[in-house]
Scaffold this active site. Structure first.
Site, mmCIF file in Angstrom:
data_model
loop_
_atom_site.group_PDB
_atom_site.id
_atom_site.type_symbol
_atom_site.label_atom_id
_atom_site.label_comp_id
_atom_site.label_asym_id
_atom_site.label_seq_id
_atom_site.Cartn_x
_atom_site.Cartn_y
_atom_site.Cartn_z
ATOM 1 N N CYS A 124 41.215 1.028 46.713
ATOM 2 C CA CYS A 124 40.191 2.035 47.009
ATOM 3 C C CYS A 124 40.479 3.337 46.278
ATOM 4 C CB CYS A 124 40.121 2.257 48.510
ATOM 5 S SG CYS A 124 41.732 2.542 49.214
ATOM 6 N N GLU A 181 31.007 1.656 43.330
ATOM 7 C CA GLU A 181 32.409 1.259 43.299
ATOM 8 C C GLU A 181 32.582 0.014 42.433
ATOM 9 O OE1 GLU A 181 34.209 -0.280 46.966
ATOM 10 O OE2 GLU A 181 35.911 1.006 46.473
ATOM 11 N N GLY A 229 37.262 -1.120 54.684
ATOM 12 C CA GLY A 229 36.471 -2.083 53.916
ATOM 13 C C GLY A 229 35.387 -1.351 53.159
ATOM 14 N N SER A 230 34.316 -2.066 52.855
ATOM 15 C CA SER A 230 33.286 -1.483 51.994
ATOM 16 C C SER A 230 32.427 -0.484 52.773
ATOM 17 C CB SER A 230 32.406 -2.595 51.435
ATOM 18 O OG SER A 230 31.766 -3.251 52.499
ATOM 19 N N GLU A 266 37.655 3.694 56.766
ATOM 20 C CA GLU A 266 38.269 3.905 55.442
ATOM 21 C C GLU A 266 37.463 3.056 54.471
ATOM 22 O OE1 GLU A 266 40.787 5.927 54.870
ATOM 23 O OE2 GLU A 266 41.356 6.376 56.924
ATOM 24 N N LEU A 267 36.627 3.706 53.654
ATOM 25 C CA LEU A 267 35.599 2.950 52.925
ATOM 26 C C LEU A 267 35.778 3.020 51.414
ATOM 27 C CD1 LEU A 267 32.634 4.079 55.216
ATOM 28 C CD2 LEU A 267 34.134 2.109 55.496
HETATM 29 P P1 NAP Z 1 34.323 -5.827 53.263
HETATM 30 O O1 NAP Z 1 33.508 -6.901 52.675
HETATM 31 O O2 NAP Z 1 33.623 -4.663 53.859
HETATM 32 O O3 NAP Z 1 35.261 -6.544 54.345
HETATM 33 C C1 NAP Z 1 36.242 -5.824 55.056
HETATM 34 C C2 NAP Z 1 36.473 -6.501 56.388
HETATM 35 O O4 NAP Z 1 35.289 -6.388 57.182
HETATM 36 C C3 NAP Z 1 36.771 -7.986 56.294
HETATM 37 O O5 NAP Z 1 37.691 -8.343 57.289
HETATM 38 C C4 NAP Z 1 35.415 -8.613 56.569
HETATM 39 O O6 NAP Z 1 35.511 -9.924 57.028
HETATM 40 C C5 NAP Z 1 34.913 -7.682 57.650
HETATM 41 N N1 NAP Z 1 33.474 -7.699 57.861
HETATM 42 C C6 NAP Z 1 32.509 -8.263 57.091
HETATM 43 N N2 NAP Z 1 31.298 -8.027 57.665
HETATM 44 C C7 NAP Z 1 31.511 -7.314 58.795
HETATM 45 C C8 NAP Z 1 30.657 -6.782 59.803
HETATM 46 N N3 NAP Z 1 29.333 -6.915 59.779
HETATM 47 N N4 NAP Z 1 31.220 -6.103 60.826
HETATM 48 C C9 NAP Z 1 32.561 -5.937 60.860
HETATM 49 N N5 NAP Z 1 33.419 -6.428 59.952
HETATM 50 C C10 NAP Z 1 32.888 -7.108 58.916
HETATM 51 O O7 NAP Z 1 35.368 -5.255 52.190
HETATM 52 P P2 NAP Z 1 36.329 -6.075 51.229
HETATM 53 O O8 NAP Z 1 35.519 -6.596 50.104
HETATM 54 O O9 NAP Z 1 37.184 -7.018 52.004
HETATM 55 O O10 NAP Z 1 37.279 -4.899 50.733
HETATM 56 C C11 NAP Z 1 36.986 -4.086 49.666
HETATM 57 C C12 NAP Z 1 36.455 -2.752 50.147
HETATM 58 O O11 NAP Z 1 37.409 -2.119 50.978
HETATM 59 C C13 NAP Z 1 36.225 -1.798 48.993
HETATM 60 O O12 NAP Z 1 34.994 -1.157 49.195
HETATM 61 C C14 NAP Z 1 37.373 -0.815 49.121
HETATM 62 O O13 NAP Z 1 37.141 0.453 48.589
HETATM 63 C C15 NAP Z 1 37.550 -0.759 50.594
HETATM 64 N N6 NAP Z 1 38.879 -0.246 50.923
HETATM 65 C C16 NAP Z 1 38.993 1.044 51.376
HETATM 66 C C17 NAP Z 1 40.229 1.571 51.652
HETATM 67 C C18 NAP Z 1 40.383 2.983 52.118
HETATM 68 O O14 NAP Z 1 41.473 3.327 52.571
HETATM 69 N N7 NAP Z 1 39.365 3.812 52.037
HETATM 70 C C19 NAP Z 1 41.367 0.776 51.474
HETATM 71 C C20 NAP Z 1 41.210 -0.517 51.012
HETATM 72 C C21 NAP Z 1 39.956 -1.023 50.741
HETATM 73 P P3 NAP Z 1 35.310 -11.171 56.009
HETATM 74 O O15 NAP Z 1 36.418 -11.079 55.013
HETATM 75 O O16 NAP Z 1 35.414 -12.345 56.898
HETATM 76 O O17 NAP Z 1 33.966 -10.986 55.388
#
Ligand code: NAP
Length: 464
Positions: A270, A364, A216-217, A236-237
């Site tokens: 990502c 990003e 995630g982020s 993986e961010l």
């Molecule tokens: P996100 O907002 O960080 O959410 C990712 C996951 O974390 C979701 O399931 C979210 O749940 C959960 N989450 C939210 N707050 C949390 C907390 N405090 N503790 C634990 N989990 C929590 O990211 P996103 O917007 O879904 O995804 C986009 C990001 O993912 C981008 O930054 C992208 O670069 C990154 N990404 C990285 C990779 C890699 O391999 N490096 C691959 C794919 C994506 P909710 O949906 O319920 O909020």
């Protein structure tokens, strides 16, 4: 006493029993069932079912790929063509991970080479499951990123609690059903749907959890590192992936690759190309080749096979991306095409003359726009490529081997591609970022290793 058939204590099908007697004095020491052919069949049936659990889960994932693709497209706004490509990888990931689960060999330690230890001790390592893995996944690849966690965690022998993104839980639930329908034992897999912050905090801080595998982020990853306590973490961010185009590059190839790598899944990847750094000698030619290819991308209904780029995940996200582009243009960059929002769609954009220090380059974007800037020489291009907090993927286009080798060594990225963009992944390869892009590697072999603990065992033939 009853016998054990596939986890159930039970009498023989015939009801027959026999005594077990002492060879010394003939006393009866116990009574056991007398198994017959029906019991043999039952035991082998259960063993067979156990042995094929993985294979069956992979078969179900294959059989249900079209259904999964429809769910992905419907809940994520991804084009049906891209969703089919993603869903089709689920079965293969199960097979790859299942294989890696059988490869957890330990090492024999050459203790006799240690001063004073001699031949009286034997040492080796064994690997065992960490226990409970928490998997937290984002919205952008709702099948692939779930499978990159579930399959290795289960293959390594762990129980898993999965928290998928709130916007895309249906794909995760459909994939979980492949495992339960295949016969995964009760308790091994849970999928919790709901708000990330509260569920995430509770899961990540639970001391019984031994491993958190998060994609995630960077902001959420940062929070997890602050509160997780002592447990294994894979993160993986986020990223801002660069592509460098050197003067000796195949410009047509570079433009075609960027026209794909910057816009697949509406740039919500990502490893999407966010920045292109060109040498001044080829910058104009590169843009002339790139812009018509980007203009040929067809936006629209994600469910239509004619659409080649779908929506962003929400209208708010689309507005954020459009605003970032407007902000770059207000700061002096030139919008060559795209950048208009219509609902959750943003038309694919190319923005030239972007300041490498601007937010458009540094933060990003996660949207369908590529920022193009220039660098006078190789060193300047590498410095620009490395000049963000991130380090997930990078690409360089050149026909010079020595330049490619230097780039491999000098670019700060977990994945480096020569003559392609970072938007490329084989599921079996190690995959993960440097710097603010994360910690650890995914890919079945790396993930299985990270979801197990190694123990060092010493047999002492003599004390000391
Ligand atoms: P996100 O907002 O960080 O959410 C990712 C996951 O974390 C979701 O399931 C979210 O749940 C959960 N989450 C939210 N707050 C949390 C907390 N405090 N503790 C634990 N989990 C929590 O990211 P996103 O917007 O879904 O995804 C986009 C990001 O993912 C981008 O930054 C992208 O670069 C990154 N990404 C990285 C990779 C890699 O391999 N490096 C691959 C794919 C994506 P909710 O949906 O319920 O909020």
């Amino acid at each position: 006493m009853e016998m054990l058939i596939g986890g159930t204590w039970q009498p023989a099908a015939s009801g027959r029993t026999e005594d077990v007697t002492s060879p010394f004095d003939g006393t009866v020491t116990g009574t056991v069932p007398v198994a017959g052919p029906a019991d043999v069949r039952a035991a082998v049936d259960r063993a067979e079912a156990g042995a094929v659990t993985w294979r069956r889960a992979a078969e179900l994932a294959d059989e249900r790929a079209e259904q999964t693709a429809q769910i992905i497209s419907a809940e994520a706004g991804k084009t049906i063509t891209e969703a089919r490509g993603e869903a089709a990888r689920s079965g293969d990931l199960i097979r790859l991970a299942a294989f890696e689960g059988t490869q957890l060999y330990g090492d024999a330690l050459p203790l006799d080479a240690n001063r004073g230890t001699g031949l009286d001790k034997i040492g080796f390592t064994i690997h065992q499951p960490v226990g409970i893995v928490v998997a937290i996944t984002p919205f952008n690849y709702p099948a692939l990123l779930v499978m990159h966690k579930l399959a290795p965690a289960l293959a390594a022998g762990n129980a898993v609690v999965l928290k998928p993104a709130r916007t895309t839980p249906l794909t995760a639930l459909a994939l979980a059903r492949c495992f339960t329908d295949a016969g995964l034992p009760d308790g091994v897999l849970s999928v919790l749907t709901g708000p990330g912050r509260s569920l995430g905090d509770a899961l990540v801080t639970d001391p019984r959890v031994r491993k958190v595998s998060f994609t995630g982020s960077t902001a959420t990853g940062q929070r997890i590192t602050q509160i997780a306590g002592i447990k294994k973490l894979s993160l993986e961010l986020g990223s801002s992936c660069p592509v460098v185009v050197l003067p000796d590059a195949d410009i047509e190839l570079a433009a075609s690759a960027v026209a794909a790598g910057g816009y697949i899944n509406a740039g919500q990847v990502c490893i999407s190309v966010q920045r292109v750094i060109t040498h001044p000698a080829v910058g104009t030619d590169f843009l002339a080749a790139l812009v018509p290819k980007v203009e040929a991308i067809r936006t629209g209904d994600p469910g239509s096979p004619d659409t080649t780029m779908g929506t962003l995940i929400t209208i708010d996200e689309a507005e954020r991306v459009a605003e970032t582009i407007r902000h770059a243009v207000a700061g002096g960059a030139e919008l060559l095409t795209g950048g208009e929002r219509d609902g959750a769609i943003v038309s694919p954009a190319v923005v030239a003359g972007v300041d490498p220090r601007s937010p458009f380059s540094q933060e990003e974007l996660f949207g369908p726009a590529v920022a193009v800037s220039s660098a006078e020489d190789f060193q300047g291009a590498i410095a620009q490529a490395n000049g963000t907090p991130y380090g997930l993927g990078a690409g360089i286009f050149t026909s010079d081997v020595s330049g490619a080798v230097r780039a491999i060594r000098e670019i700060d990225a977990g994945n480096v591609h020569i003559n392609w963009t970072p938007l490329w992944r084989a599921d079996l390869m190690p995959y993960g970022g440097l710097k603010a892009s994360g910690i650890g590697k995914e890919g079945p072999r790396s993930a299985v290793a990270e979801m197990t603990d190694a123990k060092t065992v010493i047999l002492h033939g003599r004390p000391w």
